[in-house]
Scaffold this motif. Structure first.
Motif, short mmCIF file in Angstrom:
data_model
loop_
_atom_site.label_atom_id
_atom_site.label_comp_id
_atom_site.label_asym_id
_atom_site.label_seq_id
_atom_site.Cartn_x
_atom_site.Cartn_y
_atom_site.Cartn_z
N UNK A 173 58.33 54.17 27.89
CA UNK A 173 58.32 53.78 26.50
C UNK A 173 57.19 54.49 25.75
N UNK A 174 55.99 54.56 26.36
CA UNK A 174 54.86 55.17 25.66
C UNK A 174 55.16 56.59 25.19
N UNK A 175 55.76 57.39 26.06
CA UNK A 175 56.04 58.78 25.71
C UNK A 175 56.97 58.87 24.50
N UNK A 176 57.99 58.05 24.47
CA UNK A 176 58.93 58.07 23.34
C UNK A 176 58.25 57.62 22.06
N UNK A 177 57.43 56.61 22.14
CA UNK A 177 56.73 56.09 20.96
C UNK A 177 55.74 57.13 20.43
N UNK A 178 54.97 57.72 21.33
CA UNK A 178 53.98 58.70 20.90
C UNK A 178 54.63 59.95 20.32
N UNK A 179 55.75 60.37 20.90
CA UNK A 179 56.48 61.52 20.36
C UNK A 179 57.03 61.19 18.97
N UNK A 180 57.57 60.00 18.82
CA UNK A 180 58.11 59.58 17.52
C UNK A 180 56.99 59.52 16.48
N UNK B 244 61.86 52.37 15.25
CA UNK B 244 63.27 52.75 15.11
C UNK B 244 63.54 54.11 15.76
N UNK B 245 62.67 55.07 15.51
CA UNK B 245 62.88 56.40 16.07
C UNK B 245 62.74 56.40 17.59
N UNK B 246 61.83 55.59 18.11
CA UNK B 246 61.61 55.55 19.56
C UNK B 246 62.61 54.63 20.26
N UNK B 247 63.34 53.84 19.48
CA UNK B 247 64.32 52.92 20.06
C UNK B 247 63.70 51.71 20.75
N UNK B 248 62.59 51.24 20.17
CA UNK B 248 61.92 50.05 20.72
C UNK B 248 61.72 49.04 19.58
#
Length: 175
Positions: free
Chosen positions: A1-8, A28-32
């Protein structure tokens, strides 16, 4: 999850800037869920600082060539390349740091702190090797490149280049 959030977060910083960044957008962009963001990051300043530090590859690895000048030259040039990769996001937060104590504190503890610690390692190694005297002000020499580069951006309104990095090394890190 962290990687997706940080990238977003990094993508959104580049697109909408720090002022336009909202935790809802990142979620929303990270899907969390937004709630899961706040469990990990207390505010958008902390999220932006960590995204810049971990996803923009701004702070390079510390070289160890056995020479202060060469280590500093390699580090500063790598910093310049890393900064270029995250330059849009970095530009988005740079203007806000001066006026936002929460963001400034997050960066001091994150990316800026890591950068200064890396420079401190280079200078300390030079003292340990005898290239610099034991009385060297390690803290001052560790902050100097960061301060010069930040001031360069403000005064010249342009991105620093390799020439500036070479000038810093020649002026302050050679005998």
């Amino acid at each position: 999850m962290d990687a997706a959030v940080l990238a977003a977060a990094l993508e959104l910083l580049a697109e909408v800037g720090y002022a336009g960044l909202a935790m809802e957008q990142v979620a929303a962009r990270a899907g969390v869920s937004k709630a899961s963001l706040y469990l990990r990051w207390p505010n958008k300043a902390a999220l932006a600082a960590e995204a810049m530090q971990r996803r923009a590859d701004v702070v390079p690895d510390i070289p160890d060539t056995g020479s202060l000048a060469e280590d500093m030259r390699r580090f500063l040039r790598a910093l310049l390349r890393g900064e270029h990769r995250g330059s849009q996001a970095l530009a988005a937060v740079s203007g806000e740091i001066a006026n936002n104590p929460q963001l400034r504190e997050a960066f001091r503890g994150g990316m800026t702190g890591t950068l200064v610690n890396s420079l401190r390692t280079i200078v300390t190694r030079a003292v340990d090797r005898g290239e610099l005297p034991a009385s060297t002000d390690i803290e001052l020499l560790s902050l100097l490149p960061v301060a010069i580069v930040q001031q360069w951006r403000l005064v010249s309104d342009q991105r620093p280049g390799e020439e500036l990095m070479d000038r810093i090394v020649a002026q302050f890190y050679t005998r």
